[in-house]
Each structure stands twice: as C-alpha cells, then as structure tokens.
Design an enzyme around this catalytic site. Structure first.
Site, PDB file in Angstrom:
ATOM      1  N   GLY A  47       0.830  -1.197   0.000  1.00  0.00           N
ATOM      2  CA  GLY A  47       0.000   0.000   0.000  1.00  0.00           C
ATOM      3  C   GLY A  47       0.868   1.252   0.000  1.00  0.00           C
ATOM      4  N   ASP A  65       8.868  -4.139 -13.631  1.00  0.00           N
ATOM      5  CA  ASP A  65       8.098  -3.583 -12.522  1.00  0.00           C
ATOM      6  C   ASP A  65       8.082  -2.065 -12.683  1.00  0.00           C
ATOM      7  OD1 ASP A  65       7.185  -2.598 -10.082  1.00  0.00           O
ATOM      8  OD2 ASP A  65       8.192  -4.141  -8.901  1.00  0.00           O
ATOM      9  N   SER A 121       6.488  -4.637  -1.838  1.00  0.00           N
ATOM     10  CA  SER A 121       6.221  -3.242  -2.178  1.00  0.00           C
ATOM     11  C   SER A 121       6.402  -2.362  -0.939  1.00  0.00           C
ATOM     12  CB  SER A 121       4.823  -3.131  -2.800  1.00  0.00           C
ATOM     13  OG  SER A 121       4.637  -1.883  -3.413  1.00  0.00           O
ATOM     14  N   TRP A 122       5.372  -1.661  -0.491  1.00  0.00           N
ATOM     15  CA  TRP A 122       5.488  -0.901   0.758  1.00  0.00           C
ATOM     16  C   TRP A 122       5.926  -1.811   1.907  1.00  0.00           C
ATOM     17  CZ3 TRP A 122       6.239   2.789   4.029  1.00  0.00           C
ATOM     18  CH2 TRP A 122       5.736   2.696   5.332  1.00  0.00           C
ATOM     19  N   HIS A 172       5.127  -6.035 -11.176  1.00  0.00           N
ATOM     20  CA  HIS A 172       5.149  -5.722  -9.750  1.00  0.00           C
ATOM     21  C   HIS A 172       4.434  -6.765  -8.888  1.00  0.00           C
ATOM     22  CE1 HIS A 172       5.553  -3.046  -6.309  1.00  0.00           C
ATOM     23  NE2 HIS A 172       4.261  -3.092  -6.082  1.00  0.00           N
TER      24      HIS A 172
END
Length: 316
Positions: A43, A268, A115-116, A296
């Site tokens: 996120g 990505d 990711s985050w 991604h």
C-alpha cells in the site's frame, strides 16, 4: 517444487490495542509450533488478502499477518474522513509490530514484505535486528526523491502509461500540476464527498494502474475502502514515508548479518529494479533475483516461485 501453498484459514485472530485509540487486526495460521514468520502487506493502506498466507509452508511456519493502522479490519478505519492519520507513521507501525510480537510471545521471526512491505520490513529490521531471523523482500520501494519523481512526474512511469497518466492529471487544473501530490492532498482531505471521492478514485486509478505485467481488472472497492486506501497512501507518499533523512540504505549495516532474498520484476513499473539493485549494492550479501518476465505483482508466477523457494530455504 511447490508452486503455491494451499489456502489456509487462521487458527487465531484478534484486535490488539496499540495506543492513540487504534486497534490492529491480526491473525495466525499454519503450525502453532512452527517457525514464526511475519507478513507485511503493501500500500500503504492495502490490507490483507487471503493469498498472502500462501507464501509459507503451513506445516513449517507459524504465519502472522496483520492489517496496518486504519486499514483492512483494523480500526478506526481511514475510510471515515473524520479519522485522523496523525498517529499513523512508519515509527508507529514499527512499534505496532513489536507490540504484536510481544503479544504473541514470539522471540524472533522471518520478515516478509512486498512493495510498501519492503519499506516497512527494512525499517523494522533496522530498528530491531535482534528480533529478525531473515528477510524476504519483493518489489523494493526505498522512497528516495528520485523514486517519487519516477511515479509522480511526467518524466517517469507516465511514458509507459500515457493514457493512465492523462486520466490522473486531468482533474487537476494546469496551475496546480507542478505539484500533483499536494494538489491531490487538498482534494482527498476535503470533507465534501463530492470532492474527496472523485479525487480518491483518480489517485488510486493511477496507483493501481501498473501493478502487474499484464493488465488485470482493478479491485472492487467500496467508497470507504477506496477513500481509506487513498488517504493512507497519499499520507505516506506526501511525507516521504516518515523515514529518516538519510533513508533506508544508510542503516543496512545493522542488518547485513541477516540472510535476505530480494526479488524484483524486470518490468516492474511501480518499483523499478534499480531500487532493488541499489539495495543489493548496499547489501551485497543479500541474494538478488531479477525476474525477466514479471512486473510488480507478488502472485505473478516467476516472482511467486522465487518467493516460495526463499521461504522454504529460510524455514530451517
């Protein structure tokens, strides 16, 4: 070789008070006597999905997952415009992870983030290296100024997604487009749903436009989920993810002794492989994999396979 572990359900779950009026939803699945592993969702503000449990062998791991502050099943939810995000920062989330570890009686655990989740995982490991047995990181996001420019100026990802970029820019008057993050911040924070909901929808349309190598249907989010996701994501992006000025690479020496696997898609667009490469240059002992036919998404086959191989190797 396991392609994807079977679906599993939590054997325990609950809400943990973490201060400032916040409660985080947590769950555990797999083997209660297995090696502890912590999954950190992306996120920020994305929340948990059932498939997040499937990166781990449920016979070998005690899998811990949680919804970060103000998203998913944690409360209060950021989909309520009246909910303040003042106490939702990276240091708060790092402290929440420690509270959860203590609450569950975990001594040390494997940290897995995408990711985050890589940003938060690195921040947590650097703050508490003695509580981490290793890291698995997918789609590295370092949140440096250049990384932000790639996503939010016309000289970066916009070249590859021109129609989506045009839709993102269109709601903002020309005189405000020099700072799209600030322009969207004003609209997402507006108390009027006629203002903040279209802004949240446009913001998340851009955020989700490059999540996979091949296009997939966007997630079906109701207005509250959409607004909450947009509010939290914007809050972190607008504040440099609340990281120290020197960034995450400066603290790598605190965790270089830990085993780590880094996986990034060659194509990505959200977190281009230059960030994973920069992390590997600072941390040459970490194992780096660039997946040639991937973007991604963590569930893309080439990425998923390497992530599961990593958790299989690190379970002993």
């Amino acid at each position: 070789m396991i392609d994807w572990y079977p679906k599993t359900e939590p054997y325990d779950s609950g809400l943990l008070a973490v201060g400032d009026g916040n409660e985080i939803y947590w769950e555990t699945c797999g083997n209660p006597a297995g090696k502890p592993a912590l999954f950190l969702h992306g996120g920020p503000g994305g929340g948990l999905l059932p498939d997040h449990r499937r990166f781990f062998d449920p016979d070998a791991y005690r899998i811990v997952l949680f919804d970060q502050r103000n998203c998913g099943r944690s409360r209060p939810h950021a989909g309520d415009p009246a909910v303040s995000l003042r106490h939702n920062t990276t240091p708060h989330l790092v402290a929440d992870i420690e509270r959860l570890r203590e609450h569950l009686g975990v001594e040390r655990w494997l940290v897995f983030g995408g990711s985050w989740g890589t940003t938060l995982g690195l921040a947590y490991a650097q703050a508490h290296p003695g509580r981490v047995t290793g890291l698995v990181l997918r789609g590295v996001w370092l949140v440096r100024p250049g990384d932000q420019a790639w996503s939010f100026t016309p000289s970066g990802a916009a070249h590859l997604f021109p129609a989506e970029w045009a839709a993102f820019v269109a709601p903002i008057p020309a005189e405000e487009r020099h700072d799209l993050i600030a322009a969207y911040g004003r609209r997402i924070a507006d108390p009027d749903p006629a203002v903040h909901l279209p802004a949240a929808r446009a913001w998340m349309g851009w955020e989700l436009s490059a999540n996979t190598l091949l296009p997939v249907a966007p997630p079906d989010l109701d207005d509250a989920m959409l607004l909450g996701f947009a509010r939290i994501t914007h809050h972190y992006i607008a504040n440099g993810a609340f990281l120290p000025d020197e960034g995450l690479l400066a603290g790598i020496d605190r965790i270089r002794h830990l085993p780590a696997v880094i996986v990034n898609g060659r194509y990505d667009i959200k977190t281009p492989p230059g960030q994973a490469w920069a992390l590997h240059q600072a941390w040459p002992e970490a194992e780096l994999h660039i997946v040639e036919d991937a973007g991604h998404g963590g569930s893309e086959p080439g990425i998923r396979s390497l992530l599961i191989q990593a958790t299989d190797r690190l379970r002993s």
